[in-house]
Design a protein around this motif. Structure first.
Motif, mmCIF file in Angstrom:
data_model
loop_
_atom_site.group_PDB
_atom_site.id
_atom_site.type_symbol
_atom_site.label_atom_id
_atom_site.label_comp_id
_atom_site.label_asym_id
_atom_site.label_seq_id
_atom_site.Cartn_x
_atom_site.Cartn_y
_atom_site.Cartn_z
ATOM 1 N N PRO A 44 -3.819 3.237 4.429
ATOM 2 C CA PRO A 44 -5.020 3.697 3.711
ATOM 3 C C PRO A 44 -5.661 4.928 4.348
ATOM 4 O O PRO A 44 -6.127 5.827 3.634
ATOM 5 C CB PRO A 44 -5.954 2.482 3.789
ATOM 6 C CG PRO A 44 -5.045 1.312 3.918
ATOM 7 C CD PRO A 44 -3.915 1.802 4.776
ATOM 8 N N VAL A 45 -5.668 4.980 5.671
ATOM 9 C CA VAL A 45 -6.241 6.140 6.361
ATOM 10 C C VAL A 45 -5.366 7.367 6.157
ATOM 11 O O VAL A 45 -5.851 8.462 5.841
ATOM 12 C CB VAL A 45 -6.414 5.842 7.864
ATOM 13 C CG1 VAL A 45 -6.938 7.078 8.593
ATOM 14 C CG2 VAL A 45 -7.362 4.670 8.074
ATOM 15 N N SER A 46 -4.043 7.196 6.332
ATOM 16 C CA SER A 46 -3.118 8.321 6.153
ATOM 17 C C SER A 46 -3.187 8.877 4.741
ATOM 18 O O SER A 46 -3.165 10.092 4.529
ATOM 19 C CB SER A 46 -1.685 7.877 6.452
ATOM 20 O OG SER A 46 -1.524 7.563 7.810
ATOM 21 N N ARG A 47 -3.290 7.976 3.785
ATOM 22 C CA ARG A 47 -3.360 8.422 2.392
ATOM 23 C C ARG A 47 -4.598 9.275 2.150
ATOM 24 O O ARG A 47 -4.521 10.304 1.472
ATOM 25 C CB ARG A 47 -3.352 7.204 1.463
ATOM 26 C CG ARG A 47 -3.460 7.581 0.010
ATOM 27 C CD ARG A 47 -3.267 6.393 -0.909
ATOM 28 N NE ARG A 47 -3.368 6.828 -2.294
ATOM 29 C CZ ARG A 47 -3.077 6.081 -3.337
ATOM 30 N NH1 ARG A 47 -2.667 4.847 -3.187
ATOM 31 N NH2 ARG A 47 -3.194 6.567 -4.560
ATOM 32 N N MET A 48 -5.711 8.860 2.692
ATOM 33 C CA MET A 48 -6.952 9.605 2.522
ATOM 34 C C MET A 48 -6.852 10.984 3.184
ATOM 35 O O MET A 48 -7.249 12.001 2.597
ATOM 36 C CB MET A 48 -8.114 8.820 3.125
ATOM 37 C CG MET A 48 -9.475 9.475 2.972
ATOM 38 S SD MET A 48 -10.814 8.386 3.510
ATOM 39 C CE MET A 48 -10.356 8.136 5.230
ATOM 40 N N VAL A 49 -6.304 11.023 4.390
ATOM 41 C CA VAL A 49 -6.177 12.284 5.123
ATOM 42 C C VAL A 49 -5.223 13.233 4.399
ATOM 43 O O VAL A 49 -5.519 14.427 4.221
ATOM 44 C CB VAL A 49 -5.701 12.022 6.564
ATOM 45 C CG1 VAL A 49 -5.344 13.333 7.252
ATOM 46 C CG2 VAL A 49 -6.769 11.284 7.354
ATOM 47 N N LYS A 93 -4.435 13.343 1.346
ATOM 48 C CA LYS A 93 -4.983 13.807 0.067
ATOM 49 C C LYS A 93 -5.814 15.069 0.274
ATOM 50 O O LYS A 93 -5.876 15.943 -0.593
ATOM 51 C CB LYS A 93 -5.843 12.708 -0.564
ATOM 52 C CG LYS A 93 -6.364 13.057 -1.943
ATOM 53 C CD LYS A 93 -7.140 11.899 -2.552
ATOM 54 C CE LYS A 93 -7.626 12.248 -3.954
ATOM 55 N NZ LYS A 93 -8.383 11.110 -4.572
ATOM 56 N N LEU A 94 -6.438 15.168 1.436
ATOM 57 C CA LEU A 94 -7.292 16.311 1.757
ATOM 58 C C LEU A 94 -6.517 17.450 2.414
ATOM 59 O O LEU A 94 -6.788 18.619 2.168
ATOM 60 C CB LEU A 94 -8.431 15.864 2.684
ATOM 61 C CG LEU A 94 -9.397 14.821 2.114
ATOM 62 C CD1 LEU A 94 -10.353 14.349 3.198
ATOM 63 C CD2 LEU A 94 -10.154 15.389 0.924
ATOM 64 N N ASN A 148 0.826 -1.211 0.000
ATOM 65 C CA ASN A 148 0.000 0.000 0.000
ATOM 66 C C ASN A 148 0.860 1.261 0.000
ATOM 67 O O ASN A 148 0.541 2.249 -0.668
ATOM 68 C CB ASN A 148 -0.936 0.007 1.208
ATOM 69 C CG ASN A 148 -2.055 -1.009 1.084
ATOM 70 O OD1 ASN A 148 -2.484 -1.344 -0.018
ATOM 71 N ND2 ASN A 148 -2.524 -1.510 2.208
ATOM 72 N N TRP A 161 1.034 4.078 -2.934
ATOM 73 C CA TRP A 161 0.791 5.480 -2.584
ATOM 74 C C TRP A 161 1.847 6.375 -3.228
ATOM 75 O O TRP A 161 1.538 7.393 -3.856
ATOM 76 C CB TRP A 161 0.803 5.604 -1.062
ATOM 77 C CG TRP A 161 0.433 6.929 -0.473
ATOM 78 C CD1 TRP A 161 -0.082 8.022 -1.111
ATOM 79 C CD2 TRP A 161 0.550 7.303 0.904
ATOM 80 N NE1 TRP A 161 -0.281 9.049 -0.227
ATOM 81 C CE2 TRP A 161 0.091 8.628 1.011
ATOM 82 C CE3 TRP A 161 0.998 6.637 2.045
ATOM 83 C CZ2 TRP A 161 0.089 9.306 2.240
ATOM 84 C CZ3 TRP A 161 0.984 7.305 3.258
ATOM 85 C CH2 TRP A 161 0.530 8.636 3.349
#
Length: 219
Positions: free
Chosen positions: A196-201, A203-204, A5, A9
Motif C-alpha cells: 500500500p505504501v509503495s503503491r501510493m509513492v 503513483k506520485l 494487494n 495494484w
C-alpha cells in the motif's frame, strides 16, 4: 500464492486498457482472471497449458458465463482469435517463454486494430536467482531491450515503467544472496505492509528502477 494487494495494484493499472474481449495467457489458478471477471466484460479467453493448474482454473472460474478456458498454449489457439481481441495479457508469463519475440508477434496478430498488449514481467538481470531458474524463468527484463522487442513486433508503446522499487532489496537479499525460496508468510507481510505504501509513492513518483516492469502497447 497470490498477494491480493499486489494483484489489485497491477489490475488497476491495466483496467483502462482491457476492453471487452480479453485473452489472458498463462492464467494459472485464476487469481488475476477473477479480478478481470469482477468487471463487466463480454468474453475472457483464459489459456493455461499446465494440467494441474488448469484443474484449479476450472474450479475457480469454469462456471462463469463470459469465460472460455483453454488447456493449451496461446500459440496453439491464437489463430482462431486473429484480429478479434481488445487486449492480450501476460502477468508473470512472458519470462517463461523461450522465444518471447515470436510470442509478441502472435499476440499482435490476435489483437484487433487499436487493441492493447498488457505485460507484467520480472525486471533486472542482476536479480536473476536460482529461484528464477527453478520456476522456469528464461530471463528478467530491462526497459530498453523489452521496448525494442515490442517495436520489432510492430506495436507502439503506450507506457512502460519500472514497478515495485521497494521490492528490489528484499528480493536481492533473500533470493540472490541467501539463495532462499518463496515464503508464504513473507509474501503476506510484504503485501499487507509494504505494497500500500509503495503503491501510493509510485503513483506520485515514477520509479527509476524496480523489481518488475509493467507495459502497455497498442496495435
Amino acid at each position: 500464492m497470490f498477494a491480493q494487494n499486489y494483484g489489485q495494484w497491477i489490475f488497476d493499472y491495466f483496467e483502462p486498457y482491457l476492453g471487452q474481449r480479453i485473452a489472458e495467457v498463462g492464467a494459472g489458478k485464476g487469481n488475476f482472471s477473477q479480478l478481470i471477471l469482477n468487471n463487466d466484460i463480454a468474453q475472457l479467453y483464459a489459456f493455461e497449458p499446465s494440467p494441474n493448474m488448469y484443474e484449479n482454473l476450472q474450479a475457480r472460474i469454469g462456471g462463469h458465463k463470459n469465460t472460455m478456458l483453454i488447456n493449451g498454449t496461446f500459440e496453439e489457439k491464437a489463430s482462431d482469435l486473429s484480429g478479434r481481441l481488445d487486449s492480450v495479457i501476460y502477468i508473470n508469463v512472458l519470462e517463461h517463454i523461450e522465444d518471447d519475440q515470436r510470442e509478441l508477434e502472435i499476440a499482435r496478430d490476435a489483437l484487433k486494430p487499436g487493441g492493447n498488449l498488457l505485460i507484467f514481467v520480472p525486471a533486472l538481470s542482476w536479480l536473476y536467482s536460482n529461484f528464477d531458474r527453478e520456476i522456469g524463468h528464461f530471463r528478467r527484463y530491462h526497459k530498453q531491450p523489452l521496448t525494442n522487442k515490442i517495436k520489432h513486433a510492430g506495436l507502439d508503446i503506450t507506457d512502460i515503467r519500472y514497478f515495485d522499487m521497494a521490492g528490489i532489496l528484499p528480493w536481492y537479499a533473500n533470493f540472490v544472496l541467501m539463495k532462499g525460496q518463496m515464503n508464504k508468510k513473507g509474501v503476506h507481510l510484504y503485501d499487507k505492509l509494504a505494497v500500500p505504501v509503495s503503491r501510493m509513492v509510485e503513483k506520485l513518483l515514477t520509479p527509476p528502477i524496480g523489481k518488475n516492469l509493467i507495459l502497455v502497447a497498442k496495435k
